[in-house]
Write a protein that holds these residues in place. Sequence first.
Motif, mmCIF file in Angstrom:
data_model
loop_
_atom_site.group_PDB
_atom_site.id
_atom_site.type_symbol
_atom_site.label_atom_id
_atom_site.label_comp_id
_atom_site.label_asym_id
_atom_site.label_seq_id
_atom_site.Cartn_x
_atom_site.Cartn_y
_atom_site.Cartn_z
ATOM 1 N N ALA A 69 -9.074 -52.351 -28.220
ATOM 2 C CA ALA A 69 -7.402 -51.923 -27.247
ATOM 3 C C ALA A 69 -6.950 -50.730 -27.622
ATOM 4 C CB ALA A 69 -6.188 -53.101 -28.615
ATOM 5 N N HIS A 70 -8.156 -50.270 -28.930
ATOM 6 C CA HIS A 70 -8.007 -48.983 -29.433
ATOM 7 C C HIS A 70 -7.926 -47.882 -28.304
ATOM 8 C CE1 HIS A 70 -7.202 -50.285 -33.332
ATOM 9 N NE2 HIS A 70 -8.503 -50.007 -33.606
ATOM 10 N N GLU A 71 -9.165 -48.039 -27.329
ATOM 11 C CA GLU A 71 -9.351 -47.404 -26.255
ATOM 12 C C GLU A 71 -9.062 -47.752 -25.382
ATOM 13 O OE1 GLU A 71 -12.346 -45.889 -26.137
ATOM 14 O OE2 GLU A 71 -12.919 -45.828 -28.404
ATOM 15 N N VAL A 72 -7.834 -48.461 -25.054
ATOM 16 C CA VAL A 72 -7.227 -48.938 -24.014
ATOM 17 C C VAL A 72 -6.028 -48.313 -24.311
ATOM 18 C CG1 VAL A 72 -5.848 -49.717 -22.648
ATOM 19 C CG2 VAL A 72 -7.989 -50.986 -22.979
ATOM 20 N N ARG A 78 -4.302 -40.261 -22.549
ATOM 21 C CA ARG A 78 -4.520 -39.571 -21.566
ATOM 22 C C ARG A 78 -3.877 -39.585 -20.769
ATOM 23 N NH1 ARG A 78 -9.495 -41.681 -24.077
ATOM 24 N NH2 ARG A 78 -9.701 -41.133 -26.388
ATOM 25 N N ALA A 79 -3.504 -40.641 -20.291
ATOM 26 C CA ALA A 79 -2.860 -40.578 -18.375
ATOM 27 C C ALA A 79 -1.215 -40.390 -18.972
ATOM 28 C CB ALA A 79 -3.375 -42.453 -18.634
ATOM 29 N N GLU A 80 -0.996 -40.596 -19.837
ATOM 30 C CA GLU A 80 0.242 -39.552 -19.625
ATOM 31 C C GLU A 80 0.126 -38.312 -20.177
ATOM 32 O OE1 GLU A 80 2.204 -42.160 -22.856
ATOM 33 O OE2 GLU A 80 2.579 -44.032 -21.793
ATOM 34 N N ALA A 81 -0.314 -38.552 -20.987
ATOM 35 C CA ALA A 81 -0.198 -36.694 -20.916
ATOM 36 C C ALA A 81 -0.868 -35.617 -19.665
ATOM 37 C CB ALA A 81 -2.149 -36.333 -22.083
ATOM 38 N N GLY A 280 -5.435 -39.541 -27.798
ATOM 39 C CA GLY A 280 -5.658 -39.744 -26.755
ATOM 40 C C GLY A 280 -4.651 -38.471 -25.873
ATOM 41 N N ALA A 281 -3.430 -38.613 -27.104
ATOM 42 C CA ALA A 281 -2.291 -37.930 -26.367
ATOM 43 C C ALA A 281 -2.408 -35.895 -27.408
ATOM 44 C CB ALA A 281 -1.226 -38.710 -28.019
ATOM 45 N N ASP A 282 -3.856 -35.991 -27.909
ATOM 46 C CA ASP A 282 -3.397 -34.155 -28.595
ATOM 47 C C ASP A 282 -3.525 -33.419 -27.562
ATOM 48 O OD1 ASP A 282 -5.809 -36.157 -27.695
ATOM 49 O OD2 ASP A 282 -7.374 -34.897 -29.153
ATOM 50 N N LEU A 286 3.457 -31.437 -24.358
ATOM 51 C CA LEU A 286 4.814 -31.810 -25.281
ATOM 52 C C LEU A 286 4.000 -30.845 -26.608
ATOM 53 C CD1 LEU A 286 7.579 -33.638 -23.902
ATOM 54 C CD2 LEU A 286 6.828 -31.187 -23.880
ATOM 55 N N ILE A 287 2.913 -32.432 -26.530
ATOM 56 C CA ILE A 287 2.737 -32.189 -28.260
ATOM 57 C C ILE A 287 1.191 -31.206 -28.302
ATOM 58 C CG2 ILE A 287 1.003 -33.525 -29.436
ATOM 59 C CD1 ILE A 287 2.197 -36.518 -28.188
#
Length: 304
Positions: A69-72, A78-81, A280-282, A286-287
């Motif tokens: 789950a952590h990886e998914v 990352r996909a959203e980014a 994955g959001a780094d 925006l972030i």
Amino acid sequence: MIDPRRLRILRAVADHRTVTAAAAALYLTPSAVSQQLAALEQETGHALLTRSGRGVRLTAAGEILLTHAHEVLAQLERAEAELAAYAGGAAGEVTVAAFATGIAEVLAPAIAHLAGSHPGIRVRVRDSEGDESLPLLLDGQADVALAVEYRGAPTEDDPRLARVPLYAEPFDAVLPEGHPLGREPEVPLAGLADSEWISPYPGNPCHEVMRLACQLAGFEPRLVHSSDDFRAVVALAGAGAGVALVPRSALRGMELKGTVVRPVSGPPATRRVFAAVRRGADHHPLIRPVLDALTESASGLTTD
């Protein structure tokens, strides 16, 4: 096929240890969380939770699924980014959870910088103590956390988080005027073993740093007064109510009437501050600018 939305629920239950607390964090009802977990168990063909006292814990199968789950969930971030970058939309709101001194010393200057460099990014600030910001981040109530290292905090290799170190600063001793050690250039912590202490509440990372430093100096501090507001801590020391350890940046610009402030010798008491995002959001468009602005505004602060 496993529904990734249910993986978020599984992780929330693993983090909070009860269905009720996970439901509150996710803004769902406990019955909705239970239904989603039951559906996830049907999808996987395994029991994922077992009751433990008043809470729940993951079974061996649940722990295996949590690792994936952590990886998914990181890959979804990352996909959203990447989709956001493809859309070219460096405009939107970023919520940052931060403690008071971090807001004043790092976040506020970063916001001023972003107003010129990325005017499309709106930063919404959520005041939270150093131990509160990471749960807010993991529960999706914040996009960035400004946090402090403390015992029990997620480690640097935590699969849920990506971290950016910002700065480290020492704690100074704040003593009432006339205290015998106030005449020394540095205060040995062991010399304060018999003093009454003023401290943030247990659970506050600064409380943990202070207590650990005292333990390393060979004593358990006698805690008499508690406040999470360092202005109140300093005022109490100035009134002769006790001694305290306060992060150096928190003393900047503060009224220090009735006190003597000295550096500490012996076991180091240090506050280590970092920014964190969900893994994955780094690189989200925006972030990433917010992280860069935080790094820039922290560059002039004490570090080791």
